[in-house]
Design an enzyme around this catalytic site. Structure first.
Site, PDB file in Angstrom:
ATOM      1  CB  ALA A 153      -0.923   0.004   1.211  1.00  0.00           C
ATOM      2  CG  HIS A 154       1.676   5.480  -2.331  1.00  0.00           C
ATOM      3  ND1 HIS A 154       1.636   6.672  -1.642  1.00  0.00           N
ATOM      4  CD2 HIS A 154       2.700   5.593  -3.221  1.00  0.00           C
ATOM      5  CE1 HIS A 154       2.572   7.477  -2.095  1.00  0.00           C
ATOM      6  NE2 HIS A 154       3.234   6.844  -3.053  1.00  0.00           N
ATOM      7  CD  GLU A 184       3.904   4.802 -15.812  1.00  0.00           C
ATOM      8  OE1 GLU A 184       3.755   6.009 -15.546  1.00  0.00           O
ATOM      9  OE2 GLU A 184       2.958   3.997 -15.903  1.00  0.00           O
ATOM     10  CB  CYS A 217       3.137   8.966 -15.707  1.00  0.00           C
ATOM     11  SG  CYS A 217       1.584   8.124 -15.997  1.00  0.00           S
TER      12      CYS A 217
END
Length: 528
Positions: free
Chosen positions: A186-187, A264, A301
Site C-alpha cells: 500500500a502507498h 514505470e 506520468c
C-alpha cells in the site's frame, strides 16, 4: 461502510502483529486523519508472500471463466463504493470528487476489460504444430504451446492514481487475470483508500470462492525490499520515481533467482509544435497545451514537460502566449507534502542551471504548487544534459527552440526513452517532417498527432510504456490488455495425448480461443 482497522491482509485474514503504526493525513491541511495503520513486520511480509505462493497452484488452475467472474465481482464491489469512500480518497489526495468518481469507473472498467480478455482466450497464445510422422529424414513430434502465469506478483501502488494505478489498479488486474496471486504494498499517501479498496477486493474473492491468499496487502516503510527479495515472489509491478524503480530492478536482478520487474518511472513527454500549425492556430495550441501542463496539478506520468519548436517569430510569440497563460494559472494542492517537496527541488535544479531561463510563474512558497515555464538552450538537449532529461513531477514545462529541421532531429535523438511524444501540425507539416515518426518510434511507446498526452485510454491497442527510463522493459505496457503479457510465460508440451493437455491446447477445444495450428489460425479462431 467498512470500518478502517489499519490491519494488513494476509491469506484472507487481517493481521496486526507489530506495534509500530503509521498515520494517514489530510493532503490539503496536513492534519492527521483518525486512522492508524500497522507497519508490517518481517514475519508478516514473509507470511503474505507465502500465502500468495500457497494460493498460486489452485488459482492458476481455475478456468478462465472462473477468474473472469472474480474480476467482474471486483468491478461490482468497486462500483458499489459510495460517497463516503469518495470523500476519504479526496481527503487523502486533495483530488476533486469528480476526478475520483471518474477514476473509480476506470478502475472497475479495467477489471471488466481483463474479464473479457479471459473469456475470449487469446491471452493463452496457443500454438499447435501437429505431428508429422512421415516427414523425412526425421519425423516431427506433436508440439503445443500456451502461456501460464509466472507466479505471485508484488505490486507497488502509485501516488498519483490512488485507484487506477493502486490497490485494484492495472497491475493488480492484469496479474490476477494472468493467474498470479498478488501481494500489494500500500502507498503511504493513501492508506485508508487502499484499505477500503482491499476490503472490496476480498469481498469479491469470498463471493466467488477464490483461494485464500489470492490477494494480500501490507503497509509500511522499508517492507518493499523484503517483498521483492522474497523467493516466493516471481515478478514485480511498480509505478513511481526513477530512483525507486531502479532500486527495485537492482534488487530483483541481484536475487539468487532474478525476476522480471515492470517499472514505470520517468518521462518528460515532448510536444513538437510544427511551423504551419503555429501560423494556423497558435492561440488554440497555446491554450490546450497549457491546460495539459497544469491538469491535475501536473501530476500525470504523461504530463508534457518539454515543448520543441523551430525558431521563428511565430514560435517566439507562441512562447509569450504560453508564458502569459502559465502566469495566470492558480496554485494547486499536490498529492502530499513529499510530492510538493520533490517538485520544489526539481524547480530549483532548473532555476540554478546555466542555459535554462525562467519565463513565467510565481515563486514557489507555501503548501501549494505554482505552475512554471522555462526555456532551455537546445545544446543541453543535443548533449544529453541530465537536468533537462529529468522529469519534474508537477505543473511545469520547458521550451526548447531549434534552428531548423536538421537540429530538430538532432535534439530528438538526444532524448532518453519516453512514454509519449506529440506532434502538433498541419497536413503540409506532416509531409515536410515525415522523418519524425520513424525517429520517435525508437524513443517512445505512444505517438500522438494533434492531441495531448494527458489522458490514457484503457483498451486493446493502448501502449503505456516505452524505452528506459520511461519503463524498465520497453516490451510491455501498464495500461491496456497487452499488460497481461508481463506476467505470463510460455510452456511447450511434446507428444502429450489429448486427454492430458490443457483445455486450450486440446484438439476438441471447448474454448473459442485464438489458436495457431501449423502457423495458421484455427477454425476456433475463425468462428470465435
Amino acid at each position: 461502510m467498512t470500518s478502517i482497522l489499519g490491519h494488513n491482509y494476509i491469506g484472507g485474514q487481517r493481521s496486526a502483529a507489530g506495534s509500530q503504526t503509521l498515520q494517514s493525513v489530510d493532503a490539503t491541511t496536513g492534519e492527521p486523519l483518525p486512522h492508524e495503520f500497522y507497519q508490517a513486520t518481517p514475519e508478516e511480509v514473509d507470511a503474505a508472500a507465502k500465502a500468495a505462493a500457497a494460493a498460486y497452484p489452485a488459482y492458476r488452475s481455475l478456468s478462465a471463466e472462473r477468474r473472469a467472474e472474480f474480476l467482474d465481482a471486483i468491478a461490482d464491489e468497486l462500483d458499489a463504493l459510495g460517497d463516503h469512500f469518495v470523500a476519504v480518497v479526496c481527503r487523502e489526495t486533495a483530488l476533486p470528487a469528480g476526478r475520483i468518481q471518474g477514476e473509480r469507473g476506470r478502475t472497475s472498467g479495467q477489471m471488466r476489460l481483463f474479464a473479457k480478455v479471459l473469456r475470449r482466450g487469446d491471452f493463452y497464445g496457443a500454438r499447435i504444430d501437429q505431428a508429422l510422422p512421415e516427414r523425412q529424414p526425421l519425423p516431427r513430434p506433436d508440439l503445443r504451446q500456451y502461456r501460464i502465469g509466472l507466479g505471485p506478483v508484488a505490486v507497488f501502488g502509485a501516488s498519483n492514481f490512488p485507484l487506477a494505478f493502486s490497490t485494484a489498479g492495472g497491475d493488480t488486474a492484469s496479474a490476477l487475470a494472468a493467474g498470479c496471486p498478488v501481494v500489494f504494498k500500500a502507498h503511504s499517501g493513501h492508506m485508508a483508500t487502499a484499505e477500503l479498496v482491499a476490503c472490496a477486493l476480498t469481498r469479491a474473492a469470498e463471493k466467488t470462492g477464490m483461494p485464500a491468499g489470492v490477494f494480500n496487502m501490507i503497509y509500511g516503510a522499508g517492507v518493499g525490499e523484503a517483498l521483492v527479495k522474497h523467493p516466493a515472489i516471481q515478478a514485480v509491478g511498480f509505478t513511481g520515481s526513477l530512483k525507486g524503480g531502479r532500486a527495485l530492478c537492482d534488487m530483483a536482478a541481484a536475487r539468487p533467482q532474478p525476476i522480471p520487474v515492470f517499472a514505470e518511472m520517468s518521462s518528460i513527454n515532448p510536444v513538437i509544435v510544427l511551423p504551419r500549425a503555429l501560423k494556423a492556430r497558435a492561440e488554440t495550441v497555446a491554450r490546450d497545451l497549457t491546460a495539459s501542463v497544469v491538469q491535475g496539478c501536473g501530476q500525470f506520468c504523461t504530463n508534457p514537460g518539454l515543448v520543441i519548436g523551430i525558431r521563428s517569430p511565430e514560435f517566439s510569440a507562441f512562447a509569450q502566449q504560453v508564458a502569459q497563460l502559465i502566469g495566470d494559472q492558480p496554485a494547486q494542492t499536490m498529492l502530499n507534502a513529499g510530492t510538493l517537496g520533490s517538485y520544489g527541488k526539481g524547480l530549483q535544479k532548473l532555476l540554478a542551471h546555466p542555459g535554462i531561463e525562467h519565463l513565467a510563474g510565481r515563486a514557489q512558497e507555501g503548501n501549494q504548487a505554482q505552475p512554471q515555464l522555462f526555456k532551455a538552450d537546445v545544446s543541453l538537449l543535443i548533449d544529453g544534459d541530465e537536468v533537462l532529461q529529468e522529469e519534474v513531477f508537477g505543473p511545469t514545462t520547458v521550451f526548447v527552440e531549434v534552428a531548423d529541421q536538421a537540429q530538430l532531429s538532432a535534439a530528438l535523438n538526444g532524448l532518453h526513452g519516453q512514454l509519449t511524444a506529440t506532434i502538433i501540425g498541419e497536413p503540409a507539416d506532416f509531409e515536410q517532417f515525415g522523418e519524425l515518426t520513424a525517429l520517435l518510434e525508437q524513443k517512445v511507446g505512444r505517438i500522438l498527432l494533434n492531441g495531448y498526452p494527458t489522458g490514457v485510454e484503457v483498451c486493446d491497442s493502448m501502449v503505456h510504456g516505452g524505452p528506459y527510463p520511461a519503463t524498465s522493459d520497453a516490451r510491455g505496457t501498464s495500461v491496456g490488455t497487452l499488460a497481461i503479457d508481463r506476467f505470463l510465460r510460455p510452456v511447450c508440451f511434446q507428444n502429450y495425448p489429448d486427454s492430458l493437455l490443457p483445455d486450450a491446447l486440446k484438439n476438441a477445444n471447448p474454448l473459442r480461443i485464438q489458436r495457431l495450428v501449423d502457423g495458421q489460425p484455427s477454425r476456433d479462431a475463425i468462428k470465435g
